[in-house]
Design an enzyme around this catalytic site. Structure first.
Site, PDB file in Angstrom:
ATOM      1  N   SER A  35       0.800  -1.221   0.000  1.00  0.00           N
ATOM      2  CA  SER A  35       0.000   0.000   0.000  1.00  0.00           C
ATOM      3  C   SER A  35       0.838   1.279   0.000  1.00  0.00           C
ATOM      4  O   SER A  35       0.307   2.353  -0.272  1.00  0.00           O
ATOM      5  CB  SER A  35      -0.963   0.020   1.186  1.00  0.00           C
ATOM      6  OG  SER A  35      -0.273   0.220   2.392  1.00  0.00           O
ATOM      7  N   LYS A  79       0.886   4.729   6.915  1.00  0.00           N
ATOM      8  CA  LYS A  79       0.247   5.551   5.878  1.00  0.00           C
ATOM      9  C   LYS A  79       0.825   6.956   5.946  1.00  0.00           C
ATOM     10  O   LYS A  79       1.485   7.341   6.893  1.00  0.00           O
ATOM     11  CB  LYS A  79      -1.276   5.634   6.089  1.00  0.00           C
ATOM     12  CG  LYS A  79      -2.001   4.305   6.062  1.00  0.00           C
ATOM     13  CD  LYS A  79      -2.018   3.671   4.704  1.00  0.00           C
ATOM     14  CE  LYS A  79      -2.717   2.319   4.781  1.00  0.00           C
ATOM     15  NZ  LYS A  79      -2.426   1.468   3.683  1.00  0.00           N
TER      16      LYS A  79
END
Length: 167
Positions: A35, A79
């Site tokens: 990701s 993230k």
């Protein structure tokens, strides 16, 4: 005998200090998944600083680590912060991200950002996105992340042991 006890106590105190420094300033975390491609790759090891998060020393653009409860299973997630409390974020039809009326410059992504988001970030939260937007499960799906759930800020990256070579 007394000298031996002092030596051992000295070693134990020094080891405890080193462990505390590592725990707060340079704790390793292994990335699992893609990701955050192309910035971070599956298997990369980053060092995170718990101290930076505790002091509130993080901002837009930083890669942060947080705990996320996914169907009863606690996961460690990395993230990028794209918006902080008070910011207004919109995902535009052309795939760009708009923060407070300005298009976010993101040279670290390869594809457009899909989804429908038009919101003001609540107090005490951040909006996070993965760099690999097509494969990332992030604030578009999980919502904003409480600043209380942040556990660290990435400060540097190591490569996986398999990629290290002396030649």
């Amino acid at each position: 005998m007394n000298e031996v006890v002092k030596d051992w106590a000295n070693v134990i105190v020094r080891a405890a200090i080193i462990i505390m420094i590592l725990f707060f300033f340079l704790w390793p975390v292994k990335l699992e998944g893609s990701s955050m491609d192309p910035t971070l790759n599956d298997g990369d090891i980053i060092c995170m600083s718990r101290f930076f998060v505790q002091m509130g020393w993080y901002e837009k653009g930083d890669i942060i680590v947080f705990q996320y409860n996914d169907s009863g299973k606690e996961k460690t997630v990395l993230k990028r912060i794209v918006a902080t409390e008070g910011d207004h974020i919109r995902l535009l039809p052309d795939g760009s991200v708009e923060i407070n009326g300005k298009i976010l410059e993101e040279d670290y992504i390869d594809e457009p950002t899909k989804g429908i988001v038009d919101m003001t970030i609540p107090q005490g939260t951040v909006f996070v996105l993965g760099d690999n937007r097509d494969l990332s499960y992030d604030s578009r799906q999980m919502g904003v992340i409480s600043c209380d759930d942040l556990t660290g800020k990435a400060v540097f990256r190591w490569f996986p042991i398999s990629e290290l070579s002396c030649f």
